[in-house]
Design an enzyme around this catalytic site. Structure first.
Site, short mmCIF file in Angstrom:
data_model
loop_
_atom_site.label_atom_id
_atom_site.label_comp_id
_atom_site.label_asym_id
_atom_site.label_seq_id
_atom_site.Cartn_x
_atom_site.Cartn_y
_atom_site.Cartn_z
CG HIS A 263 -2.08 1.07 1.44
ND1 HIS A 263 -1.83 2.39 1.56
CD2 HIS A 263 -3.34 0.69 0.53
CE1 HIS A 263 -3.20 2.85 1.19
NE2 HIS A 263 -3.93 1.94 0.76
CG ASP A 318 -8.29 -4.29 -3.12
OD1 ASP A 318 -9.38 -3.94 -3.39
OD2 ASP A 318 -7.53 -3.32 -3.54
N1 COA Z 1 4.05 -7.83 -4.09
C1 COA Z 1 5.62 -7.83 -3.96
N2 COA Z 1 6.31 -6.74 -4.07
C2 COA Z 1 5.94 -5.58 -3.55
C3 COA Z 1 4.38 -5.39 -3.50
C4 COA Z 1 3.63 -6.58 -3.93
N3 COA Z 1 2.07 -6.69 -3.86
N4 COA Z 1 4.08 -4.09 -3.42
C5 COA Z 1 5.42 -3.32 -3.25
N5 COA Z 1 6.26 -4.37 -3.66
C6 COA Z 1 7.61 -4.05 -3.63
C7 COA Z 1 8.10 -3.38 -4.79
O1 COA Z 1 8.38 -4.42 -5.84
C8 COA Z 1 9.26 -2.39 -4.46
O2 COA Z 1 10.20 -3.36 -4.17
P1 COA Z 1 11.65 -2.55 -4.72
O3 COA Z 1 12.10 -1.68 -3.33
O4 COA Z 1 12.59 -3.81 -4.37
O5 COA Z 1 11.70 -1.92 -6.04
C9 COA Z 1 8.77 -1.80 -3.31
O6 COA Z 1 7.85 -2.82 -2.52
C10 COA Z 1 8.07 -0.49 -3.32
O7 COA Z 1 6.97 -0.73 -4.02
P2 COA Z 1 6.06 0.29 -5.07
O8 COA Z 1 5.41 -0.16 -6.15
O9 COA Z 1 7.20 1.67 -4.98
O10 COA Z 1 5.36 0.74 -3.88
P3 COA Z 1 4.00 1.85 -3.72
O11 COA Z 1 3.73 2.09 -2.66
O12 COA Z 1 4.16 2.79 -5.00
O13 COA Z 1 2.93 0.82 -4.26
C11 COA Z 1 0.81 -0.48 -4.79
C12 COA Z 1 1.72 0.44 -3.72
C13 COA Z 1 -0.37 -0.56 -3.98
C14 COA Z 1 0.71 0.11 -5.96
C15 COA Z 1 1.66 -1.86 -4.66
O14 COA Z 1 2.12 -2.58 -3.47
C16 COA Z 1 0.89 -2.65 -5.54
O15 COA Z 1 0.92 -2.76 -6.72
N6 COA Z 1 0.42 -3.78 -5.02
C17 COA Z 1 -0.45 -4.86 -5.59
C18 COA Z 1 -1.65 -4.11 -6.24
C19 COA Z 1 -2.91 -4.16 -5.02
O16 COA Z 1 -2.96 -4.93 -3.98
N7 COA Z 1 -3.42 -3.01 -4.97
C20 COA Z 1 -4.36 -2.54 -4.39
C21 COA Z 1 -3.91 -1.30 -3.33
S1 COA Z 1 -5.20 -0.97 -2.19
#
Ligand code: COA
Length: 393
Positions: A263, A318
């Site tokens: 998140h 979710d």
């Molecule tokens: N599974 C595995 N790794 C994850 C992850 C996940 N669901 N979410 C984040 N990470 C890791 C990323 O690969 C990244 O790793 P790195 O530092 O080695 O590059 C790190 O955590 C930070 O990720 P980032 O995408 O920059 O975090 P964010 O805060 O921008 O993203 C979300 C938040 C929600 C977009 C992201 O966690 C995600 O795409 N989750 C899956 C989709 C989901 O469940 N969405 C509903 C959200 S309520």
């Protein structure tokens, strides 16, 4: 006008876009409050309609105020036959979010006096939108199946009536109560993309139907609503508890996101996921176990082991909601419209708040294009690329 590129943040990440009293999130401690009240307390003691009142009017209603609000919403659940007939012209293969966005905007054709300084107009718009959005979601679902929409049932409360209009059967009191709590949990979540959309649209002083329609359009994108659909697909593709570890290993090795985890704000398990997991367990006890629940529990355990402490990646809202909605008999492509039914309360709260402090949103940009180019006459321009034979997408 500032053009300092250091001030620029992709996606406005972390940039405050409004001062708001509607909700509060502390991602380190896992706290979510609506108008200062913890989500756990509202989930246990409130109802979605009472919570909507709290969000929109900023205080808990008295018993009389709540009864009046519920009665008004009950009274306005029906939709005009024009709207229903318009929906009959939608393609049945169309996405229900597109149908909802169109119908929400269409409400503005009927009720758009835009008397934004009149509290009665504000009240009527809030009531109409909260009352009619579930009816429109259910109506489109039945119409696309070739059936006539069924009328709202005045004996049923908000959540039970929606499930009834959708499934054509009265839900059990437990199913209705659990669905009502799901709506409460999704009603508001600070400055996310759709709420920002709602506030930007509100700031132009357009009508509230346009505000909600623009927010629905924003919620429809896969980066916002919709991850719970993908969670179900993922659990089905993992298949068994034994396959969980290899799946997580593969995702980590390929830097692939695991759906339902992580998140932007929370660095602990999303407080809504904690409640949703408990609700799912209660529902499975009475309606039968879900074949993928054990896979989900194992997946949460393994992700926490591998990514919890190191990256602050835990289950989000979710992760359990899809399993729960499926048990309630809700089709997958209605998960995001249900999110919209709930979030309409938050959007309307922000609409109302925006009106009290309004200044039209007009951010700036950093121009990175060229300057002083000549206007080339048509005959001197390169030959245009060949057009595809038809628009198949
Ligand atoms: N599974 C595995 N790794 C994850 C992850 C996940 N669901 N979410 C984040 N990470 C890791 C990323 O690969 C990244 O790793 P790195 O530092 O080695 O590059 C790190 O955590 C930070 O990720 P980032 O995408 O920059 O975090 P964010 O805060 O921008 O993203 C979300 C938040 C929600 C977009 C992201 O966690 C995600 O795409 N989750 C899956 C989709 C989901 O469940 N969405 C509903 C959200 S309520």
């Amino acid at each position: 006008m500032s053009t300092n590129t250091e001030e620029f943040k992709d996606g406005l990440a972390g940039v405050p876009a409004a001062k708001s009293q509607v909700s509060y999130v502390n991602g380190v401690e896992g706290v979510l409050e609506y108008r200062g009240i913890r989500i756990e307390e509202l989930a246990e003691k409130s109802s979605f309609i009472e919570t909507a009142y709290l969000l929109i009017w900023g205080k808990l209603p008295t018993p009389e105020e709540l009864e009046e609000f519920e009665t008004e919403i009950r009274y306005h659940r029906r939709i005009k036959f024009h709207i229903r007939d318009m929906m009959k012209c939608f393609p049945e293969t169309g996405h229900p979010m597109d149908a909802l966005q169109t119908s929400a905007a269409a409400l503005g054709l009927f009720y758009s006096r835009r008397a934004l300084d009149n509290p009665d107009y504000i009240r009527a718009a809030v009531v109409r939108l909260l009352a009619k959005i579930p009816t429109m979601v259910a109506a489109f679902h039945l119409i696309r199946k070739g059936n006539d929409p069924i009328q709202p049932n005045d004996e049923l409360d908000y959540a039970a009536n929606f499930l009834y209009m959708l499934t054509e059967r009265k839900p059990t009191p437990l199913a209705a109560k659990i669905f009502d709590i799901c709506l409460t949990l999704h009603a508001e979540h600070t400055m996310n993309a759709s709420t920002f959309s709602a506030r930007v649209t509100a700031s132009t002083l357009t009508d509230p139907y346009a505000v909600v329609a623009s927010a629905v359009g924003t919620l429809a994108g896969p980066l916002h609503g919709g991850a719970n659909e993908e969670v179900l697909e993922m659990l089905e593709s993992i298949g068994t508890v034994a396959q969980v570890r290899p799946y997580v290993d593969e995702c980590i090795a390929n830097k692939q996101k695991i759906m339902g985890f992580g998140h932007r704000v929370y660095r602990v398990k999303d407080p809504r996921a904690v409640i949703l997991q408990n609700l799912a367990e209660r529902l499975f006890e009475t309606m039968g176990q879900d074949e993928y629940y054990a896979v989900a529990v194992e997946l949460e355990k393994v992700v926490e082991e591998r990514l919890g402490a190191s990256k602050g990646i835990y289950a989000n809202v979710d992760f359990y909601s899809g399993l729960l909605y499926r048990k309630l008999g809700i089709p997958r492509d209605l998960f995001t419209p249900i999110f919209a039914i709930a979030r309409a309360a938050g959007w309307l709260a922000h609409w109302k708040e925006q009106l009290t402090v309004n200044k039209i949103y007009r951010p700036t940009q950093i121009y990175v294009g060229e300057h002083n180019l000549a206007y080339l006459p048509m005959e001197e321009r390169a030959v245009a690329r060949e057009r595809p034979p038809s628009f198949s997408l």
